[in-house]
Motif scaffolding. Structure first.
Motif, PDB file in Angstrom:
ATOM      1  N   GLU A  45       0.852  -1.182   0.000  1.00 25.22           N
ATOM      2  CA  GLU A  45       0.000   0.000   0.000  1.00 25.22           C
ATOM      3  C   GLU A  45       0.888   1.233   0.000  1.00 25.22           C
ATOM      4  OE1 GLU A  45      -3.523  -0.279   2.600  1.00 25.22           O
ATOM      5  OE2 GLU A  45      -2.785  -2.283   3.108  1.00 25.22           O
ATOM      6  N   PRO A  46       0.981   1.910  -1.145  1.00 24.95           N
ATOM      7  CA  PRO A  46       1.877   3.069  -1.250  1.00 24.95           C
ATOM      8  C   PRO A  46       1.533   4.149  -0.236  1.00 24.95           C
ATOM      9  CG  PRO A  46       1.049   2.419  -3.408  1.00 24.95           C
ATOM     10  CD  PRO A  46       0.258   1.652  -2.395  1.00 24.95           C
ATOM     11  N   LYS A  47       2.550   4.897   0.117  1.00 27.21           N
ATOM     12  CA  LYS A  47       2.347   6.061   0.980  1.00 27.21           C
ATOM     13  C   LYS A  47       1.293   6.966   0.328  1.00 27.21           C
ATOM     14  CE  LYS A  47       4.905   9.930   2.996  1.00 27.21           C
ATOM     15  NZ  LYS A  47       6.160  10.702   2.964  1.00 27.21           N
TER      16      LYS A  47
ATOM     17  N   PHE B 137       6.096   7.586  -5.139  1.00 28.20           N
ATOM     18  CA  PHE B 137       6.354   8.827  -5.872  1.00 28.20           C
ATOM     19  C   PHE B 137       5.174   9.186  -6.768  1.00 28.20           C
ATOM     20  CE2 PHE B 137       8.443  11.497  -9.093  1.00 28.20           C
ATOM     21  CZ  PHE B 137       9.203  12.341  -8.292  1.00 28.20           C
ATOM     22  N   MET B 138       4.611   8.193  -7.452  1.00 32.36           N
ATOM     23  CA  MET B 138       3.490   8.452  -8.366  1.00 32.36           C
ATOM     24  C   MET B 138       2.255   8.961  -7.629  1.00 32.36           C
ATOM     25  SD  MET B 138       3.590   5.690 -11.499  1.00 32.36           S
ATOM     26  CE  MET B 138       3.633   4.158 -10.593  1.00 32.36           C
ATOM     27  N   LEU B 139       2.095   8.546  -6.375  1.00 32.30           N
ATOM     28  CA  LEU B 139       0.926   8.970  -5.606  1.00 32.30           C
ATOM     29  C   LEU B 139       1.176  10.221  -4.761  1.00 32.30           C
ATOM     30  CD1 LEU B 139      -1.080   5.949  -4.127  1.00 32.30           C
ATOM     31  CD2 LEU B 139      -1.844   7.691  -5.749  1.00 32.30           C
ATOM     32  N   ALA B 140       2.383  10.762  -4.814  1.00 28.58           N
ATOM     33  CA  ALA B 140       2.702  11.957  -4.028  1.00 28.58           C
ATOM     34  C   ALA B 140       1.903  13.165  -4.518  1.00 28.58           C
ATOM     35  CB  ALA B 140       4.201  12.244  -4.100  1.00 28.58           C
ATOM     36  N   GLN B 141       1.715  14.126  -3.634  1.00 26.82           N
ATOM     37  CA  GLN B 141       0.876  15.303  -3.912  1.00 26.82           C
ATOM     38  C   GLN B 141       1.276  16.014  -5.209  1.00 26.82           C
ATOM     39  OE1 GLN B 141      -1.442  16.576  -1.388  1.00 26.82           O
ATOM     40  NE2 GLN B 141      -2.175  18.205  -2.720  1.00 26.82           N
ATOM     41  N   LYS B 142       2.554  16.280  -5.385  1.00 27.21           N
ATOM     42  CA  LYS B 142       3.008  17.025  -6.559  1.00 27.21           C
ATOM     43  C   LYS B 142       2.694  16.284  -7.850  1.00 27.21           C
ATOM     44  CE  LYS B 142       7.145  19.135  -8.667  1.00 27.21           C
ATOM     45  NZ  LYS B 142       7.158  18.350  -9.915  1.00 27.21           N
ATOM     46  N   GLN B 143       2.994  14.991  -7.883  1.00 31.56           N
ATOM     47  CA  GLN B 143       2.767  14.213  -9.094  1.00 31.56           C
ATOM     48  C   GLN B 143       1.270  14.093  -9.403  1.00 31.56           C
ATOM     49  OE1 GLN B 143       5.413  13.420  -6.910  1.00 31.56           O
ATOM     50  NE2 GLN B 143       6.585  14.434  -8.528  1.00 31.56           N
ATOM     51  N   GLN B 144       0.462  13.972  -8.357  1.00 34.00           N
ATOM     52  CA  GLN B 144      -0.984  13.879  -8.562  1.00 34.00           C
ATOM     53  C   GLN B 144      -1.570  15.218  -9.014  1.00 34.00           C
ATOM     54  OE1 GLN B 144      -3.272  11.121  -8.289  1.00 34.00           O
ATOM     55  NE2 GLN B 144      -1.285  10.167  -8.654  1.00 34.00           N
TER      56      GLN B 144
ATOM     57  N   VAL C 270      -3.433   5.047  -9.857  1.00 32.72           N
ATOM     58  CA  VAL C 270      -2.497   6.178  -9.826  1.00 32.72           C
ATOM     59  C   VAL C 270      -2.994   7.334 -10.699  1.00 32.72           C
ATOM     60  CG1 VAL C 270      -0.442   4.871  -9.179  1.00 32.72           C
ATOM     61  CG2 VAL C 270      -1.047   5.057 -11.591  1.00 32.72           C
ATOM     62  N   VAL C 271      -3.842   7.018 -11.679  1.00 26.66           N
ATOM     63  CA  VAL C 271      -4.477   8.052 -12.498  1.00 26.66           C
ATOM     64  C   VAL C 271      -5.909   7.596 -12.777  1.00 26.66           C
ATOM     65  CG1 VAL C 271      -4.541   9.189 -14.767  1.00 26.66           C
ATOM     66  CG2 VAL C 271      -2.351   8.851 -13.605  1.00 26.66           C
TER      67      VAL C 271
ATOM     68  N   ALA D 255       9.529  -9.187  -7.430  1.00 28.01           N
ATOM     69  CA  ALA D 255      10.140  -8.233  -8.363  1.00 28.01           C
ATOM     70  C   ALA D 255      11.648  -8.168  -8.151  1.00 28.01           C
ATOM     71  CB  ALA D 255       9.532  -6.848  -8.166  1.00 28.01           C
ATOM     72  N   PRO D 256      12.424  -8.063  -9.229  1.00 26.86           N
ATOM     73  CA  PRO D 256      13.877  -8.003  -9.093  1.00 26.86           C
ATOM     74  C   PRO D 256      14.376  -6.769  -8.351  1.00 26.86           C
ATOM     75  CG  PRO D 256      13.217  -7.647 -11.376  1.00 26.86           C
ATOM     76  CD  PRO D 256      12.003  -8.108 -10.641  1.00 26.86           C
ATOM     77  N   HIS D 257      13.605  -5.665  -8.438  1.00 25.87           N
ATOM     78  CA  HIS D 257      13.994  -4.425  -7.737  1.00 25.87           C
ATOM     79  C   HIS D 257      12.793  -3.957  -6.913  1.00 25.87           C
ATOM     80  CE1 HIS D 257      16.052  -4.447 -11.767  1.00 25.87           C
ATOM     81  NE2 HIS D 257      17.086  -4.505 -10.950  1.00 25.87           N
ATOM     82  N   SER D 258      12.395  -4.804  -5.986  1.00 27.09           N
ATOM     83  CA  SER D 258      11.175  -4.572  -5.219  1.00 27.09           C
ATOM     84  C   SER D 258      11.175  -3.236  -4.472  1.00 27.09           C
ATOM     85  CB  SER D 258      10.972  -5.719  -4.234  1.00 27.09           C
ATOM     86  OG  SER D 258       9.768  -5.562  -3.529  1.00 27.09           O
ATOM     87  N   GLU D 259      12.283  -2.917  -3.808  1.00 28.26           N
ATOM     88  CA  GLU D 259      12.334  -1.670  -3.036  1.00 28.26           C
ATOM     89  C   GLU D 259      12.235  -0.452  -3.938  1.00 28.26           C
ATOM     90  OE1 GLU D 259      12.114  -1.390   0.290  1.00 28.26           O
ATOM     91  OE2 GLU D 259      11.775  -3.550   0.103  1.00 28.26           O
ATOM     92  N   ASN D 260      12.848  -0.541  -5.116  1.00 24.41           N
ATOM     93  CA  ASN D 260      12.763   0.570  -6.074  1.00 24.41           C
ATOM     94  C   ASN D 260      11.338   0.700  -6.601  1.00 24.41           C
ATOM     95  OD1 ASN D 260      15.476   0.874  -5.668  1.00 24.41           O
ATOM     96  ND2 ASN D 260      16.097  -0.005  -7.636  1.00 24.41           N
ATOM     97  N   GLY D 261      10.675  -0.443  -6.782  1.00 26.76           N
ATOM     98  CA  GLY D 261       9.279  -0.427  -7.210  1.00 26.76           C
ATOM     99  C   GLY D 261       8.396   0.266  -6.191  1.00 26.76           C
ATOM    100  N   LYS D 262       8.636  -0.015  -4.917  1.00 25.80           N
ATOM    101  CA  LYS D 262       7.863   0.642  -3.843  1.00 25.80           C
ATOM    102  C   LYS D 262       8.091   2.157  -3.858  1.00 25.80           C
ATOM    103  CE  LYS D 262       7.996  -3.381  -0.746  1.00 25.80           C
ATOM    104  NZ  LYS D 262       8.556  -3.934   0.516  1.00 25.80           N
TER     105      LYS D 262
END
Length: 351
Positions: A113-115, A284-291, A134-135, A272-279
């Motif tokens: 569950e993303p931040k 980041f995609m759900l952050a206020q600025k990006q939204q 995310v959109v 996922a091979p880069h699980s932490e980077n995926g998180k």
């Protein structure tokens, strides 16, 4: 406010080949400063000026993590992840319903569950925390404003002979927006049999299958097609460089135009091979600025209920949706019966 023209960052790599270097989840791979995204088309700009382009470039600048990007139809991306299940290559999967539910049911998504996902309404995220929108977006159709004096209004108009070989919709079961044609027709005509009877008649005008909805809008803009299916976010964004593109919503004869939410939903790929980077990317995609930039840059609707966009695009999008009835499909039922629905569609249309 017009979308800014952004030069695609070198860090964002579009992978055109079907093979990615095998990561296999090794410690070397997991330490790599990279994240791989498999996504339905629509959020990446034709000229490097889409929401993904801005988000990925900003993410790389802030974290140093390169984004490797692979694009295709919703069903196509899920099937690719299925084939790679024993050796996952993607870290984040972004796809439209009902394919995000399908990915979940096939065990392709890991609970995360993303931040800020608490700001996403309940219907736009999984109960078990495996995916989050995310959109936000809505299903629609496009028409050529130059060739047609006004937009069509009903499904029945599309049966007219002037649309023969001038109409195309993407393939149900392969493309998310193509599957949406079937879902909307079932709703508007009051059942599967009635919808298939209509689509059987429409086949006389249909050019044929298309795995990607995103490839249809340019054909409509050029006049090769008069009408095609699409979705509001993608087509509104494309309209910035395609002046002949208009968006409309079919209605049943005598009824009101209808649509339904068709969000871009994202999840973390299992093992996922880069699980932490995926998180980190999902956060980041759900952050206020990006939204806040979803409408301004991407021509879509923020997934967060607390983000109230007031830019020119947001105002235009609200006007476009005015007077359109929005219904809520039963996504769990559609996920359960999707295979039989698609087989019945193939049988009815001879596809």
């Amino acid at each position: 406010m017009p979308r800014n023209t952004l030069r695609l960052a070198v860090a964002v790599t579009l992978l055109a080949t079907p093979l990615l270097s095998a990561c296999g989840g090794s410690s070397a791979a997991s330490d790599e400063k990279a994240v791989t995204v498999y996504s339905a088309d629509g959020l990446k700009g034709e000229n490097g000026d889409g929401w993904y382009d801005k988000v990925f470039a900003d993410f790389t600048k802030q974290t140093g993590i390169k984004v490797k990007y692979v694009e295709g139809g919703s069903g196509e991306m899920v099937q690719r992840a299925v084939r790679e299940k024993n050796n996952p290559q993607a870290d984040v999967l972004v796809t439209l319903p009902p394919f995000i539910q399908q990915a979940d049911s096939k065990g392709l998504l890991e609970k995360y569950e993303p931040k800020d996902s608490v700001q996403v309404s309940g219907g736009d995220k999984a109960v078990d925390g495996t995916w989050t929108s995310v959109v936000n977006n809505y299903f629609g159709f496009v028409y050529n404003k130059k060739e047609l004096k006004k937009a069509p209004t009903t499904w029945d108009e599309l049966l007219d002979g002037k649309y023969k070989n001038k109409l195309q919709y993407s393939t149900p079961g392969v493309a998310g927006d193509g599957t949406a044609v079937l879902i909307k027709a079932i709703h508007d005509f009051g059942g599967k049999d009635q919808a298939l009877a209509y689509l059987k008649k429409l086949q006389a005008n249909n050019v044929g299958p298309s795995a990607s909805t995103g490839k249809l809008a340019p054909k409509v803009d050029k006049g090769e097609l008069l009408v095609a299916n699409g979705d509001v976010q993608m087509n509104y964004a494309q309209g910035k460089t395609m002046p002949n593109l208009g968006i409309w919503f079919p209605a049943k004869q005598g009824g009101k135009p209808t649509t339904f939410a068709l969000p871009y939903a994202a999840g973390l790929v299992t093992k996922a091979p880069h699980s932490e980077n995926g998180k980190k990317l999902l956060d980041f995609m759900l952050a206020q600025k990006q939204q806040q930039e979803v409408s301004e840059i991407g021509g879509g609707f923020s997934a967060r209920s607390d983000v109230k966009a007031v830019d020119a695009n947001a105002i235009a999008l609200a006007k476009l949706m005015n007077g359109v009835d929005i219904f809520s499909p039963d996504w769990n039922d559609i996920d359960k019966n999707l295979t039989s629905y698609v087989e019945d569609w193939k049988s009815a249309t001879g596809s």
